[in-house]
Design a protein around this motif. Structure first.
Motif, short mmCIF file in Angstrom:
data_model
loop_
_atom_site.label_atom_id
_atom_site.label_comp_id
_atom_site.label_asym_id
_atom_site.label_seq_id
_atom_site.Cartn_x
_atom_site.Cartn_y
_atom_site.Cartn_z
N ARG A 52 0.83 -1.21 0.00
CA ARG A 52 0.00 0.00 0.00
C ARG A 52 0.87 1.27 0.00
O ARG A 52 0.58 2.21 -0.72
CB ARG A 52 -0.93 -0.01 1.20
CG ARG A 52 -1.76 -1.29 1.37
CD ARG A 52 -2.74 -1.52 0.24
NE ARG A 52 -3.42 -2.79 0.32
CZ ARG A 52 -4.53 -3.01 1.05
NH1 ARG A 52 -5.07 -2.02 1.74
NH2 ARG A 52 -5.08 -4.21 1.07
N ILE A 53 1.95 1.28 0.82
CA ILE A 53 2.91 2.38 0.83
C ILE A 53 4.30 1.76 0.92
O ILE A 53 4.54 0.90 1.78
CB ILE A 53 2.70 3.33 2.04
CG1 ILE A 53 1.28 3.91 2.05
CG2 ILE A 53 3.73 4.45 2.02
CD1 ILE A 53 0.96 4.70 3.31
N PRO A 87 4.59 0.23 -6.02
CA PRO A 87 3.26 0.52 -5.46
C PRO A 87 2.20 -0.41 -6.05
O PRO A 87 2.18 -0.65 -7.25
CB PRO A 87 3.02 1.98 -5.87
CG PRO A 87 4.39 2.56 -6.02
CD PRO A 87 5.23 1.45 -6.57
N HIS A 88 1.37 -0.94 -5.18
CA HIS A 88 0.23 -1.79 -5.53
C HIS A 88 0.64 -3.19 -6.04
O HIS A 88 -0.19 -3.87 -6.66
CB HIS A 88 -0.68 -1.11 -6.56
CG HIS A 88 -1.11 0.26 -6.15
ND1 HIS A 88 -1.71 0.50 -4.92
CD2 HIS A 88 -1.02 1.46 -6.77
CE1 HIS A 88 -1.97 1.79 -4.82
NE2 HIS A 88 -1.56 2.39 -5.93
N GLU A 93 11.10 6.93 6.45
CA GLU A 93 10.17 6.67 5.35
C GLU A 93 9.11 5.65 5.77
O GLU A 93 9.39 4.72 6.54
CB GLU A 93 10.92 6.15 4.13
CG GLU A 93 11.82 7.17 3.47
CD GLU A 93 12.19 6.76 2.06
OE1 GLU A 93 11.41 7.04 1.14
OE2 GLU A 93 13.26 6.14 1.89
N ALA A 94 7.93 5.82 5.22
CA ALA A 94 6.81 4.95 5.56
C ALA A 94 6.82 3.67 4.73
O ALA A 94 7.23 3.66 3.57
CB ALA A 94 5.49 5.69 5.34
N ARG A 95 6.39 2.60 5.36
CA ARG A 95 6.14 1.33 4.67
C ARG A 95 4.89 0.73 5.29
O ARG A 95 4.85 0.49 6.51
CB ARG A 95 7.32 0.38 4.79
CG ARG A 95 7.18 -0.93 3.98
CD ARG A 95 8.46 -1.75 4.13
NE ARG A 95 8.53 -2.91 3.26
CZ ARG A 95 8.16 -4.14 3.60
NH1 ARG A 95 7.65 -4.38 4.80
NH2 ARG A 95 8.28 -5.15 2.75
N HIS A 96 3.89 0.50 4.48
CA HIS A 96 2.61 -0.02 4.98
C HIS A 96 2.16 -1.14 4.06
O HIS A 96 1.85 -0.92 2.88
CB HIS A 96 1.56 1.10 5.02
CG HIS A 96 0.26 0.69 5.64
ND1 HIS A 96 0.05 0.66 7.00
CD2 HIS A 96 -0.90 0.26 5.07
CE1 HIS A 96 -1.19 0.25 7.25
NE2 HIS A 96 -1.78 0.00 6.08
#
Length: 290
Positions: free
Chosen positions: A126-127, A244-245, A267-270
């Motif tokens: 997602r991220i 992404p995705h 940094e974000a990771r989701h």
């Protein structure tokens, strides 16, 4: 039209020509199922799906696990692998959430610490960070096929004890709560799995494998360590660089996987995971007598 393109000479493939938001028809799904049986890891690019769509596609492969206590998403059919707090900020490096993410950097099979270990996992990006945070997979069928006969003889008929509390303690001795330990006590798992005459056998190990039944603890650890060093050699590994995705599906009974580091404080990771339950235990008596 759906197309299957190999990503590694031994395993893993990319699936294109498919929109999972609407879901594949039965004929297309059968093509995917056959590819999954032989390739063990399938990559679906550009799948901008939500949680319910991911759950619906995952259920085509079998019943889903309910996420255990102590894991983000507990009580649902989702596992949330993220460094984000509910308000969208990045959690501190010492938080329990970050420590659990760090534990995922060890080679492992999802839910090998359960009496009936998982059949497969599906992870949706997602991220993702600008660099790093890849996921690596190693082919345990190919590794078993190339094992020296000495090691094949050493693991034949052997059982390992998989212990979630033990594996997480390597990151932090206080990471696993008493409630979690009660929910997932140590279990017995076969060290070799047989996938049938067409697919052959695979090693079944990973970070949760604490010891080998019937062996001195030091000798058992030495055997596990030697096997892990052999099966995680570069020639058995596919590294997935996330876009992404992306949606990736893998067979937990045929591959191990691990996350790779990234700048998690900046940094974000989701990621969102669904876990397809196994059809049965790997040994007749998975529970350890009290």
């Amino acid at each position: 039209m759906v197309r299957i393109t190999p990503l590694h000479k031994l395993f893993a493939a990319e699936v294109t020509g498919l929109d999972l938001a609407s879901g594949p028809d039965d004929a297309t799904f059968e093509t995917i199922r056959r590819a999954f049986a032989t390739r063990s890891v399938l990559v679906f690019r550009d799948q901008d799906i939500d949680d319910e769509q991911q759950i619906r596609f995952s259920r085509r492969f079998g019943e889903l696990e309910t996420t255990k206590v102590g894991t983000s998403g507990a009580g649902s059919q989702l596992v949330i692998l993220s460094n984000l707090a509910p308000d969208g900020s990045i959690v501190p490096p010492t938080s329990r959430q970050m420590l659990n993410n760090r534990a995922n950097r060890f080679w492992h099979a999802d839910s090998s610490f359960k009496p009936v270990p998982a059949k497969a996992s599906m992870l949706s990006a997602r991220i993702i960070p600008s660099e790093g945070g890849d996921t690596q997979y190693c082919c345990m069928r190919a590794a078993y096929a190339e094992l020296p006969q000495r090691l094949k003889d050493a693991v034949e008929g052997r059982v390992a004890v998989h212990d979630y509390g033990w594996s997480r303690s390597k990151v932090d001795p206080d990471l696993v709560t008493e409630e979690e330990k009660r929910a997932v006590p140590p279990v017995r798992q076969a060290m070799v799995l047989d996938h049938g005459p067409e697919l052959g056998r695979s090693l079944y190990l990973g970070a949760h494998a604490a010891r080998v039944e019937g062996m001195d603890e030091a000798a058992g650890r030495a055997l596990i360590d030697e096997l892990m060093a052999f099966c995680t050699q570069e020639r058995f590994v596919y590294s997935h660089e996330w876009r992404p995705h992306d949606l990736v599906l893998w067979n937990n009974r045929a591959v191990l996987h691990r996350a790779t580091p990234f700048r998690g404080s900046d940094e974000a990771r989701h990621m969102v995971r669904t876990t397809i339950a196994g059809d049965g235990p790997t040994v007749e008596t998975p529970h350890i007598a009290a």
